[in-house]
Design an enzyme around this catalytic site. Sequence first.
Site, PDB file in Angstrom:
ATOM      1  N   ARG A  34       0.074  -8.664  13.761  1.00  0.00           N
ATOM      2  CA  ARG A  34      -0.523  -7.729  12.796  1.00  0.00           C
ATOM      3  C   ARG A  34      -1.381  -8.485  11.782  1.00  0.00           C
ATOM      4  O   ARG A  34      -2.430  -7.993  11.354  1.00  0.00           O
ATOM      5  CB  ARG A  34       0.582  -6.915  12.106  1.00  0.00           C
ATOM      6  CG  ARG A  34       1.217  -5.909  13.083  1.00  0.00           C
ATOM      7  CD  ARG A  34       2.527  -5.363  12.578  1.00  0.00           C
ATOM      8  NE  ARG A  34       2.389  -4.654  11.333  1.00  0.00           N
ATOM      9  CZ  ARG A  34       3.395  -4.496  10.463  1.00  0.00           C
ATOM     10  NH1 ARG A  34       4.574  -5.005  10.706  1.00  0.00           N
ATOM     11  NH2 ARG A  34       3.191  -3.835   9.359  1.00  0.00           N
ATOM     12  N   LYS A  52       0.829  -1.216   0.000  1.00  0.00           N
ATOM     13  CA  LYS A  52       0.000   0.000   0.000  1.00  0.00           C
ATOM     14  C   LYS A  52       0.863   1.266   0.000  1.00  0.00           C
ATOM     15  O   LYS A  52       0.626   2.188  -0.779  1.00  0.00           O
ATOM     16  CB  LYS A  52      -0.941   0.009   1.234  1.00  0.00           C
ATOM     17  CG  LYS A  52      -1.850  -1.198   1.315  1.00  0.00           C
ATOM     18  CD  LYS A  52      -2.770  -1.145   2.517  1.00  0.00           C
ATOM     19  CE  LYS A  52      -2.050  -1.183   3.843  1.00  0.00           C
ATOM     20  NZ  LYS A  52      -1.320  -2.442   4.109  1.00  0.00           N
ATOM     21  N   ARG A  96      -9.428   0.400   8.928  1.00  0.00           N
ATOM     22  CA  ARG A  96      -8.916  -0.918   9.308  1.00  0.00           C
ATOM     23  C   ARG A  96      -9.916  -1.698  10.154  1.00  0.00           C
ATOM     24  O   ARG A  96      -9.622  -2.825  10.557  1.00  0.00           O
ATOM     25  CB  ARG A  96      -7.646  -0.736  10.113  1.00  0.00           C
ATOM     26  CG  ARG A  96      -6.373  -1.208   9.422  1.00  0.00           C
ATOM     27  CD  ARG A  96      -5.237  -0.813  10.325  1.00  0.00           C
ATOM     28  NE  ARG A  96      -4.030  -1.531  10.114  1.00  0.00           N
ATOM     29  CZ  ARG A  96      -2.969  -0.974   9.532  1.00  0.00           C
ATOM     30  NH1 ARG A  96      -3.003   0.224   9.033  1.00  0.00           N
ATOM     31  NH2 ARG A  96      -1.860  -1.665   9.444  1.00  0.00           N
ATOM     32  N   ARG A 122      11.688  -1.353  10.480  1.00  0.00           N
ATOM     33  CA  ARG A 122      10.605  -0.918  11.363  1.00  0.00           C
ATOM     34  C   ARG A 122      10.525  -1.836  12.576  1.00  0.00           C
ATOM     35  O   ARG A 122      10.628  -3.054  12.437  1.00  0.00           O
ATOM     36  CB  ARG A 122       9.286  -0.942  10.585  1.00  0.00           C
ATOM     37  CG  ARG A 122       8.773   0.446  10.298  1.00  0.00           C
ATOM     38  CD  ARG A 122       7.614   0.427   9.370  1.00  0.00           C
ATOM     39  NE  ARG A 122       6.420  -0.216   9.937  1.00  0.00           N
ATOM     40  CZ  ARG A 122       5.249  -0.225   9.336  1.00  0.00           C
ATOM     41  NH1 ARG A 122       5.106   0.374   8.148  1.00  0.00           N
ATOM     42  NH2 ARG A 122       4.208  -0.820   9.886  1.00  0.00           N
ATOM     43  N   ARG A 154      11.799  -5.631   4.681  1.00  0.00           N
ATOM     44  CA  ARG A 154      11.480  -4.212   4.441  1.00  0.00           C
ATOM     45  C   ARG A 154      12.511  -3.297   5.098  1.00  0.00           C
ATOM     46  O   ARG A 154      12.888  -3.480   6.238  1.00  0.00           O
ATOM     47  CB  ARG A 154      10.086  -3.886   4.967  1.00  0.00           C
ATOM     48  CG  ARG A 154       9.764  -2.396   4.874  1.00  0.00           C
ATOM     49  CD  ARG A 154       8.286  -2.109   4.885  1.00  0.00           C
ATOM     50  NE  ARG A 154       7.625  -2.499   6.100  1.00  0.00           N
ATOM     51  CZ  ARG A 154       6.292  -2.377   6.289  1.00  0.00           C
ATOM     52  NH1 ARG A 154       5.523  -1.914   5.317  1.00  0.00           N
ATOM     53  NH2 ARG A 154       5.760  -2.758   7.425  1.00  0.00           N
TER      54      ARG A 154
HETATM   55  P1  ADP Z   1       2.325  -1.896   3.189  1.00  0.00           P
HETATM   56  O1  ADP Z   1       2.327  -0.388   3.127  1.00  0.00           O
HETATM   57  O2  ADP Z   1       1.095  -2.499   2.579  1.00  0.00           O
HETATM   58  O3  ADP Z   1       2.615  -2.422   4.564  1.00  0.00           O
HETATM   59  P2  ADP Z   1       4.849  -1.640   1.725  1.00  0.00           P
HETATM   60  O4  ADP Z   1       4.505  -0.762   0.572  1.00  0.00           O
HETATM   61  O5  ADP Z   1       5.625  -1.030   2.850  1.00  0.00           O
HETATM   62  O6  ADP Z   1       3.531  -2.398   2.272  1.00  0.00           O
HETATM   63  O7  ADP Z   1       5.651  -2.888   1.129  1.00  0.00           O
HETATM   64  C1  ADP Z   1       6.193  -3.889   1.988  1.00  0.00           C
HETATM   65  C2  ADP Z   1       7.537  -4.351   1.445  1.00  0.00           C
HETATM   66  O8  ADP Z   1       7.335  -5.009   0.205  1.00  0.00           O
HETATM   67  C3  ADP Z   1       8.546  -3.212   1.193  1.00  0.00           C
HETATM   68  O9  ADP Z   1       9.845  -3.694   1.525  1.00  0.00           O
HETATM   69  C4  ADP Z   1       8.412  -2.953  -0.314  1.00  0.00           C
HETATM   70  O10 ADP Z   1       9.640  -2.456  -0.868  1.00  0.00           O
HETATM   71  C5  ADP Z   1       8.056  -4.345  -0.850  1.00  0.00           C
HETATM   72  N1  ADP Z   1       7.153  -4.317  -2.009  1.00  0.00           N
HETATM   73  C6  ADP Z   1       6.102  -3.484  -2.203  1.00  0.00           C
HETATM   74  N2  ADP Z   1       5.469  -3.762  -3.364  1.00  0.00           N
HETATM   75  C7  ADP Z   1       6.140  -4.826  -3.909  1.00  0.00           C
HETATM   76  C8  ADP Z   1       5.979  -5.607  -5.105  1.00  0.00           C
HETATM   77  N3  ADP Z   1       4.987  -5.357  -5.979  1.00  0.00           N
HETATM   78  N4  ADP Z   1       6.847  -6.620  -5.323  1.00  0.00           N
HETATM   79  C9  ADP Z   1       7.836  -6.891  -4.438  1.00  0.00           C
HETATM   80  N5  ADP Z   1       8.053  -6.203  -3.304  1.00  0.00           N
HETATM   81  C10 ADP Z   1       7.220  -5.183  -3.035  1.00  0.00           C
HETATM   82  P1  AMP Z   2       0.931   0.539   9.005  1.00  0.00           P
HETATM   83  O1  AMP Z   2       2.059   1.523   8.829  1.00  0.00           O
HETATM   84  O2  AMP Z   2      -0.282   0.874   8.188  1.00  0.00           O
HETATM   85  O3  AMP Z   2       1.385  -0.886   8.820  1.00  0.00           O
HETATM   86  O4  AMP Z   2       0.447   0.687  10.523  1.00  0.00           O
HETATM   87  C1  AMP Z   2       1.339   0.455  11.602  1.00  0.00           C
HETATM   88  C2  AMP Z   2       0.549   0.304  12.905  1.00  0.00           C
HETATM   89  O5  AMP Z   2      -0.147   1.539  13.209  1.00  0.00           O
HETATM   90  C3  AMP Z   2      -0.531  -0.766  12.913  1.00  0.00           C
HETATM   91  O6  AMP Z   2      -0.006  -2.052  13.206  1.00  0.00           O
HETATM   92  C4  AMP Z   2      -1.461  -0.238  14.021  1.00  0.00           C
HETATM   93  O7  AMP Z   2      -0.918  -0.487  15.311  1.00  0.00           O
HETATM   94  C5  AMP Z   2      -1.418   1.261  13.785  1.00  0.00           C
HETATM   95  N1  AMP Z   2      -2.467   1.701  12.825  1.00  0.00           N
HETATM   96  C6  AMP Z   2      -2.253   2.241  11.586  1.00  0.00           C
HETATM   97  N2  AMP Z   2      -3.417   2.531  10.988  1.00  0.00           N
HETATM   98  C7  AMP Z   2      -4.393   2.168  11.864  1.00  0.00           C
HETATM   99  C8  AMP Z   2      -5.808   2.190  11.819  1.00  0.00           C
HETATM  100  N3  AMP Z   2      -6.482   2.641  10.731  1.00  0.00           N
HETATM  101  N4  AMP Z   2      -6.494   1.726  12.893  1.00  0.00           N
HETATM  102  C9  AMP Z   2      -5.861   1.286  13.981  1.00  0.00           C
HETATM  103  N5  AMP Z   2      -4.528   1.213  14.100  1.00  0.00           N
HETATM  104  C10 AMP Z   2      -3.780   1.655  13.042  1.00  0.00           C
END
Ligand code: ADP
Ligand code: AMP
Length: 236
Positions: free
Chosen positions: A173, A16, A91, A162, A129
Site C-alpha cells: 500500500r 484521514k 488516489r 483490518r 489499528r
Molecule cells: P487513514 O484513514 O489515513 O488510513 P486512520 O484514521 O485509520 O488513517 O488512522 C490510522 C491509525 O492511526 C488508527 O489506529 C488511528 O486510531 C491512529 N491515529 C489517527 N490519527 C492519529 C494521531 N494524530 N496520533 C496517533 N494516532 C493516530
Molecule cells: P483505505 O481504506 O482508504 O485505506 O483503502 C483501502 C483499499 O481500498 C486501498 O488499499 C485500495 O485497494 C482501495 N481503494 C480505496 N480508495 C481507492 C481509490 N481512490 N482508488 C483505488 N483504490 C482505492
Amino acid sequence: MSRLCLILFGAPGSGKGTQAKLLKQMLSLPHISTGDMLRERVARKDALGLEVEGILQAGGLVPDETVNRLVSDRIEQPDSVKGFILDGYPRTVRQAEILVALLRALAVTTVVVHLEVDYNVVIARLAGRRQCPACGALYSLSPNAPTVSEVCDYDGATLVVRDDDREEVVTERLKAYDRQTAPVLEYFRRMQTPHFALDGAQPGGPQVIARKIQDYLKTNFGDYLITGNPGNRTSR
Ligand code: ADP
Ligand code: AMP
C-alpha cells in the site's frame, strides 16, 4: 450557499479516517471514504465486491473507472448537497482529473488538507489499528486505545484488525501511495487548488489536528461552513 469539497490527503495510516469522523460533526458534511465503500461491497459479496476483493487484499489500487463511478454516484445523494469530505480519493492523477472536472461542472469549491506523517510512524500505526465492526470507531493500541482492551467504547463490540493492515500488505500500500498517489499533490498544485499541509503526528493527537483544520477552514472558507464544535467521536 456554495458547496465545499474537503479532500483529506495522506498516506495510509496518516489519520484521514480519524479526522473525517471528527470533522464531519463540526462541518455537518458527510464522510465519503472509498475504502469503506469498497469494503462494504466486498462484505456484501456483490459483483463489484467480488471483482475488487483480491486487489484490496493485495494492497493494490482498484481501477479508476470503478472508484470514479462510486464517488460521482455518492455525491449525487441528497446528504451531499452542501458539500462532502473525501477520504482516500483521489488516489491517482487520473482520478484527480476526473474529480476536478466534475467539481468544476458542479461549481463546488475544493480544498486539499494534507496530513504529513513519516512512513515509520504510519507503519507503527497500521500495525496497531483496530476498528469497531458495528459503528466504525477507530482505535490504536496507543495513544487512542479503547477503555477496555479490544472492546468498542461506544457499543461494546469486539474490535477487529483490518485484513490489509498485515505488514506485507502495508508495504504494498505504501508503494502504491508513493508511485500513484503522491503525484496527485503536484497535480493539485498545478491546478492551484487551495492546499493546507500540516503535521499529522503532532503532540496533542487527533483533536488538536482537527482544531487546526477547523481554524484553517473558518479563516479561509468560513462562508461555506455551518460551524460547530469539532466532534470527539471517531465512530460513524
Ligand atoms: P487513514 O484513514 O489515513 O488510513 P486512520 O484514521 O485509520 O488513517 O488512522 C490510522 C491509525 O492511526 C488508527 O489506529 C488511528 O486510531 C491512529 N491515529 C489517527 N490519527 C492519529 C494521531 N494524530 N496520533 C496517533 N494516532 C493516530
Ligand atoms: P483505505 O481504506 O482508504 O485505506 O483503502 C483501502 C483499499 O481500498 C486501498 O488499499 C485500495 O485497494 C482501495 N481503494 C480505496 N480508495 C481507492 C481509490 N481512490 N482508488 C483505488 N483504490 C482505492
